[in-house]
Design a protein around this motif. Structure first.
Motif: not given
Length: 441
Positions: A13-16, A223-227, A247-255, A257-263
């Motif tokens: 889901e977030i390959a790109d 499926a939620h931001p890292v607290p 490594l950051l794990e995210r399996d569902e509820n994908f935000p 690209a910008g939010e992933l990069e921020a995490e």
């Protein structure tokens, strides 16, 4: 084993987004979702760019009473070789129970469940890890898991258990700081104490993930931001040792690209803060080099059987409506049972996406009702077929009262339940329709 750097869990889901993300040194992919002869183009492109790909297994059940399945080990080895991976990873967990060892029905959890931290369980786990190490072409690292329930009468802390496992087998450790936080909230385990007891030189890399708290229970959702508390544990770990990879794990509820990069950037910052507060020599890193472990005692049949009976009793309470084993928190078992049923419904909806479309809003309540009385004995695809078959039975309930829904569900089940898909040639379709008409007369 080389340093991995900063990475993210690769998911279709977030390959790109992953491909376009700056500063990603490596990715991790769920092993069971990969086919060595047909790897996703995205992963191949990442490999061509020099990005390391690590297969992450979820189904071996190294903490179970049975010895690891040779076929599952061979599949994990194939993926490591196809990806040119420097290591593979799995979990310190059991995922199935019952069977010949306990003379009881085979049960699948569909989830990672905690191993009792006892001497018996440690002996079995160490032997299972050694079997896996012998079958794999690259080093193995094993991950601590999140727990909603605690076993009664445990003999070791989490840190002591992991230390002895690494010391007796030489296995690397994949430390999930989000799971340390989960266990802190749910069962009162102290993350700092666990980190203080770990063999830091055995750390292969670190997982970071998000979750949420409900009614005093932390759910490791991925499926939620890292607290912030999870990032603080990462900083504590990094103050003790420089982890080879994070490594950051995210399996569902994908935000986006910008939010992933921020995490990912927040993870880098947490590690940098820890290194600035380093309690050890400057630049100290976790090393893969370990002395050869001593030979371990083989876990005999009686030890495996005792563990198998205990795990079967727990899993039966969680997925088959059996009474709670003595010493367990019944409220927490109820929370875990509902979580397992909910996850099972979600995964079946992904494996068989036609079912939620056919059944509409009735899908989830119908599946949860089915799950309460029908534990999973095989994989999710078989589970989807069994669910449809139950709905088509005489006591199907309201989900298939509509004749059109029932007809569509029956066609779906017939298409997938045979040894090969049914032919769609016009002549064969006409023959099936004629047969149905004749059978109604």
């Amino acid at each position: 084993m080389r340093r991995l750097g900063t990475g993210i869990g690769w998911r279709p889901e977030i390959a790109d987004a992953v491909e376009g993300m700056p500063g990603i040194d490596w990715v991790e992919a769920v092993s069971e979702n990969l086919c060595p002869g047909h790897l996703p183009e995205s992963l191949l492109r990442l490999r061509e760019r020099g990005v390391t790909v690590v297969p992450h297994g979820v189904s071996l059940g190294l903490g179970g009473a049975e010895r690891p399945d040779a076929g599952r080990l061979a599949a994990l080895a194939d993926r490591a070789e196809a990806l040119g991976s420097p290591l593979v990873t799995e979990h310190i967990a059991f995922v199935r129970a019952g069977g010949a060892l306990t003379a009881s029905p085979h049960l699948e959890a569909g989830h990672l469940l905690p191993v009792p931290r006892t001497r018996d369980a440690l002996d079995v786990l160490c032997e299972n890890v050694r079997i896996a190490q012998d079958a794999l072409p690259v080093p193995l690292a094993v991950e601590n898991i999140a727990a909603l329930v605690a076993w009664p009468d445990e003999e070791l802390t989490e840190g002591q258990f992991l230390y002895e496992l690494a010391d007796r087998t030489g296995v690397r450790l994949l430390i999930d700081v989000a799971n340390l936080h989960t266990n802190h909230v749910n069962i009162g385990a102290d993350p700092a104490e666990a980190l203080g007891e770990l063999p830091l030189e055995a750390i292969a890399y670190v997982h970071v993930a998000g979750g949420f708290e409900r009614d005093g229970v932390w759910h490791d959702s991925h499926a939620h931001p890292v607290p912030r508390p999870v990032l603080d544990i990462l900083t504590d770990l990094a103050s003790r040792v420089a982890p080879p990879g994070v490594l950051l794990e995210r399996d569902e509820n994908f935000p986006g690209a910008g939010e992933l990069e921020a995490e990912v950037e927040a993870i880098r910052d947490a590690v940098a803060r820890g290194r600035a507060e380093s309690r050890g020599p400057a630049g100290r890193e976790a090393s893969a080099a370990r002395a050869a472990p001593p030979e371990a005692n083989v876990a005999d049949h009686a030890v495996r059987q005792r563990l198998g009976l205990a795990q079967t009793a727990l899993l039966s309470a969680l997925v088959a409506g059996a009474p709670a084993p003595e010493g367990f928190d019944r409220v927490r078992l109820g929370v875990q049972a509902r979580a397992l049923a909910g996850k099972r419904a979600d995964v079946v909806a992904k494996v068989a996406p036609e079912l939620p479309v056919i059944l509409g809003p009735a899908y989830r309540p119908a599946f949860l009702a089915y799950a309460r009385g029908c534990p999973m004995g095989a994989g999710y695809r078989r589970d989807a077929l069994d669910f449809a078959e139950r709905l088509l039975s005489a006591d199907a309930g309201p989900a298939t009262e509509d004749a059109g829904v029932r007809r569509e569900l029956r066609e779906w089940w017939l298409e997938r339940s045979g040894p090969v898909p049914r032919s769609r040639r016009p002549g064969m379709r006409w023959a099936r329709a004629t047969r149905r008409v004749l059978l109604r007369r």
